[in-house]
Write an enzyme that holds these catalytic residues in place. Structure first.
Site, PDB file in Angstrom:
ATOM      1  N   GLU A  64     -11.537   7.995  -4.292  1.00 46.12           N
ATOM      2  CA  GLU A  64      -9.772   7.949  -4.344  1.00 46.12           C
ATOM      3  C   GLU A  64      -8.753   7.128  -3.190  1.00 46.12           C
ATOM      4  OE1 GLU A  64     -11.067  10.479  -5.117  1.00 46.12           O
ATOM      5  OE2 GLU A  64     -11.177  10.847  -6.871  1.00 46.12           O
ATOM      6  N   HIS A 133      -7.868  22.128 -11.340  1.00 45.37           N
ATOM      7  CA  HIS A 133      -7.615  21.450 -12.130  1.00 45.37           C
ATOM      8  C   HIS A 133      -6.990  21.926 -13.290  1.00 45.37           C
ATOM      9  CE1 HIS A 133     -12.128  19.461 -10.661  1.00 45.37           C
ATOM     10  NE2 HIS A 133     -12.135  19.028 -12.432  1.00 45.37           N
TER      11      HIS A 133
HETATM   12  C1  LIG Z   1     -12.053  14.318  -5.999  1.00 43.54           C
HETATM   13  C2  LIG Z   1     -12.275  14.149  -7.453  1.00 43.54           C
HETATM   14  N1  LIG Z   1     -12.584  12.731  -8.745  1.00 43.54           N
HETATM   15  C3  LIG Z   1     -13.583  13.160  -9.775  1.00 43.54           C
HETATM   16  C4  LIG Z   1     -13.489  14.323  -9.681  1.00 43.54           C
HETATM   17  C5  LIG Z   1     -13.508  14.135 -11.522  1.00 43.54           C
HETATM   18  N2  LIG Z   1     -15.541  14.213 -11.438  1.00 43.54           N
HETATM   19  C6  LIG Z   1     -15.452  15.584 -12.092  1.00 43.54           C
HETATM   20  S1  LIG Z   1     -17.382  16.056 -11.533  1.00 43.54           S
HETATM   21  C7  LIG Z   1     -17.510  14.170 -10.540  1.00 43.54           C
HETATM   22  C8  LIG Z   1     -18.782  13.071 -11.149  1.00 43.54           C
HETATM   23  C9  LIG Z   1     -19.507  14.413 -10.410  1.00 43.54           C
HETATM   24  O1  LIG Z   1     -21.324  13.810 -10.171  1.00 43.54           O
HETATM   25  P1  LIG Z   1     -21.858  13.882  -9.071  1.00 43.54           P
HETATM   26  O2  LIG Z   1     -21.513  14.009  -7.592  1.00 43.54           O
HETATM   27  O3  LIG Z   1     -22.894  13.204  -9.301  1.00 43.54           O
HETATM   28  O4  LIG Z   1     -22.261  15.070  -9.277  1.00 43.54           O
HETATM   29  P2  LIG Z   1     -23.283  15.461 -11.142  1.00 43.54           P
HETATM   30  O5  LIG Z   1     -22.522  15.964 -11.835  1.00 43.54           O
HETATM   31  O6  LIG Z   1     -24.044  14.952 -11.188  1.00 43.54           O
HETATM   32  O7  LIG Z   1     -24.111  16.966 -10.789  1.00 43.54           O
HETATM   33  C10 LIG Z   1     -16.096  13.640 -11.201  1.00 43.54           C
HETATM   34  C11 LIG Z   1     -16.217  12.393 -10.671  1.00 43.54           C
HETATM   35  C12 LIG Z   1     -12.912  15.433  -9.215  1.00 43.54           C
HETATM   36  N3  LIG Z   1     -13.849  16.476 -10.255  1.00 43.54           N
HETATM   37  N4  LIG Z   1     -13.106  15.417  -7.548  1.00 43.54           N
END
Ligand SMILES: Cc1ncc(C[n+]2csc(CCOP(=O)(O)OP(=O)(O)O)c2C)c(N)n1
Ligand SMILES: [Mg+2]
Lengths: 327, 312
Positions: A64, A133
């Site tokens: 971000e 959230h």
């Molecule tokens: C600061 C922030 N930006 C965006 C999100 C939206 N978001 C939720 S989970 C996620 C991606 C997570 O991917 P990863 O870290 O690989 O974890 P996984 O879900 O694969 O376990 C995102 C972008 C968030 N929760 N927090």
């Protein structure tokens, strides 16, 4: 097709604004997390990548701060960036480029360079999503000099205000709310602007002035309709912009009714509602016939459990109650 | 432990689909070996911090299953008293110090916990769990640098399941070798098969040892895969259509199910017999059913208590 009776839902009104602005001006581009995924942005970005390509519709890694800074920098360098954050909560990582940089840029550089960027932030709450959230941070942005903050409540205003935000030479924070995305209304097909800084009287009345914006304007409208059936005429102003405030519209109405209720979808302390209340007592105190009432969230993080959410979030009933307390 | 995590996760599927569970739930199914292997290498006094997909981390670090399930149901008896839901689990008595959905949100907090260990000269280790998606956030690199600079006892545990929400890894980075990101900071790094619980355990043990000996941070990349949707049982069925993963890819990973791999290891080496495993299965099933019953029968938070817990 009869263009003046066409209905669009809120998300598609935003979508149409982006399509038209990107079509009209090649310097407009969209960047942010999830522009390729309806899970993040609903239907607001339908067809954009397909039409304008991945150079101008850019889905991003979870970065971000850098992405927002990039939008600011691109706008300094001659582009008009729209940077979307699918949740306001995520934008807290990007306060530096928004506040230190974009908001101050024009002033601290003596008016030599402005930043025509749009920070499009989506409030997404309810559904037991809990504290990180669920936040609505419009008051924090409204606090900062150099940022304009708009918060439409109807599809018509969403389209017109987004277009105005993109055309504005200054940084504009465009805040909407997933709870608005279900609403549908007539939206002209052509591109049009809603002036930033202008509210609108949605219902004329004499008993009390009700001021609101964004999602709470929908709850306010419900309250107005219900009170009308009880013979109570509420003058309802939908601000549409919260910075700069349309103080004239508010003052004229309060001078007429002598009473003011403000419904603001965020926390009470330091709220836009508090600012409006202060402005009214500073400027037209002598017209007030009752204390100003604020319908805001209590000063606490959003709870998860539905039982607590049901009392945390404010509805038309809270607005009706507040109005009746000062009638 | 892997079975406890798997069966607990899978027990949530039905209630989610029925709407009995309302909060966003990011299931850990498929990644059990990571939490389990690391959990086994840690002691109760050690700290962990997690992310949105942390049910497994919480359980493997000794968090109470019934309190977790009750939290997911939004009940007063939940580990966060129904205020946090699935994405805010906590069990400080077992070193589960904080779990949050802001991506990378706890990396610097884990760094701080490691700093506190160093200042107080304690014999503890902190583990920071995050996904491949978190490698996009600058705070990760800031934390790596500071941890290396101050030789802090922290393990950066990156669970690379190849996706962050709707984006496959090649759309978020040019290089798939995440473990390399720690090299410029002169941090000890490993990459392991995150579906092989023994390999995870062995590496975690080495990393813990390294930290306890005051040699500074360790970065471990775990290659793994989630079996469910990004959020909920199946994104596509639930309407958000974020699961764009190829069918063949999913099927190939299902064959590498960490539970199946470990079961094969146990039986091939005559460590456990079929009846041992059957007994464990029954015990876990009983625990999972009890946890769900406890959650369902628990009260929701009282509306009168809305304003509690803002300040201590
Ligand atoms: C600061 C922030 N930006 C965006 C999100 C939206 N978001 C939720 S989970 C996620 C991606 C997570 O991917 P990863 O870290 O690989 O974890 P996984 O879900 O694969 O376990 C995102 C972008 C968030 N929760 N927090
Ligand atoms: Mg991932």
């Amino acid at each position: 097709m009869c263009s003046n009776s066409r209905k669009l839902n809120f998300g598609l009104a935003i979508n149409e604004a982006i399509h038209q602005m990107m079509e009209a001006d090649e310097s407009v581009f969209l960047i942010g997390q999830g522009v390729k995924s309806p899970w993040y942005v609903g239907n607001t970005c339908n067809g954009l990548v397909q039409r304008f390509g991945e150079d101008r519709v850019i889905d991003t890694p979870v970065s971000e701060n850098a992405i927002t800074g990039a939008a600011v920098g691109a706008s300094i360098a001659g582009m008009k960036a729209i940077v979307v954050h699918p949740r306001v909560d995520f934008v807290l990582y990007a306060f530096d480029p928004i506040i230190n940089q974009a908001a101050n840029w024009y002033y601290m550089n003596g008016g030599k360079a402005s930043v025509p960027v749009v920070f499009w932030l989506i409030v997404n709450r309810g559904g037991e999503q809990a504290a990180q959230h669920s936040q609505a941070l419009h008051s924090m942005f409204a606090h900062v000099p150099g940022l304009k903050v708009v918060a439409p409540s109807t599809p018509y205003d969403a389209k017109g205000l987004l277009i105005s935000s993109i055309l504005d030479e200054n940084p504009v924070v465009f805040i909407d709310d997933r709870w608005l995305y279900r609403s549908q209304a007539e939206v002209p097909e052509k591109a049009y602007q809603i002036p930033i800084g202008k509210g609108i009287i949605r219902n004329e009345g004499s008993a009390v002035t009700l001021v609101s914006f964004s999602y709470m304007a929908l709850e306010s409208q419900k309250a107005v309709d219900e009170l009308k059936q009880q013979g109570i005429d509420v003058e309802f102003i939908d601000l549409r912009t919260i910075k700069p405030l349309d103080t004239e519209l508010i003052f004229e109405s309060v001078k007429k009714t002598g009473k003011l209720v403000i419904a603001d979808g965020s926390w009470k302390t330091g709220s836009v509602a508090g600012e409006i209340s202060a402005l009214v007592s500073e400027n037209i105190f002598e017209y007030l016939k009752a204390p100003v009432k604020r319908v805001c969230l209590p000063d606490l993080p959003a709870p998860a459990s539905a039982s607590l959410e049901s009392v945390y979030y404010k509805t038309k009933d809270d607005i009706i109650k507040a109005i009746k307390e000062i009638l | 432990m892997m079975l406890r995590i798997r069966m607990c996760e899978e027990s949530l599927v039905d209630p989610i689909l029925k709407g009995e569970i309302r909060c966003p739930v990011h299931l850990y199914s498929g990644q059990e070996a990571v939490a389990t292997g690391i959990g086994a290498a840690l002691e109760q006094k050690d700290f962990i911090f997690g992310n949105h997909r942390s049910h497994g981390h919480y359980l493997a670090k000794g968090g109470d299953m019934a309190a977790m399930v009750a939290e997911i149901y939004g009940k007063e008896t939940g580990c966060s008293r129904g205020r946090g839901g699935s994405m805010h689990l906590i069990a400080p008595e077992n070193g589960v110090m904080g779990i949050v959905p802001i991506v990378s949100g706890t990396i610097s907090l884990a760094l701080g916990a490691a700093l506190s260990i160093k200042i107080k000269k304690e014999d503890k280790v902190t583990v920071s769990f995050f996904g491949d998606g978190a490698t996009g956030e600058g705070v990760l690199y800031e934390s790596l640098n500071f941890a290396a600079l101050k030789k802090l006892p922290i393990i950066f545990a990156c669970e690379n399941n190849l996706y962050s929400t709707h984006l496959p890894i090649n759309e978020i980075r040019t290089n798939r070798n995440i473990f390399n990101i720690a090299n410029p900071f002169e941090i000890e790094t490993f990459r392991v098969d995150g579906n092989n619980v023994l390999e995870v355990y062995e590496t975690a043990k080495k990393a813990v040892e390294h930290c306890r000996n005051g040699k500074g941070p360790v970065f471990i990349e775990f290659l793994t895969y989630r079996f469910r949707g990004h959020v909920g049982p199946d994104d596509n069925i639930q309407g958000s259509h974020t699961d764009i993963r190829p069918k063949e890819e999913i099927e190939a990973w299902l064959k590498r199910d960490p539970l199946i791999l470990f079961k094969a290891y146990l039986t091939e080496n005559n460590i456990s017999t079929g009846s041992d495993l059957e007994l464990i299965h029954q015990q876990v099933e009983t625990e999972v059913i009890a946890a769900n019953d406890f959650a369902k029968n628990s009260p929701k938070p009282d509306k009168e208590d809305l304003c509690n817990y803002v300040f201590k």
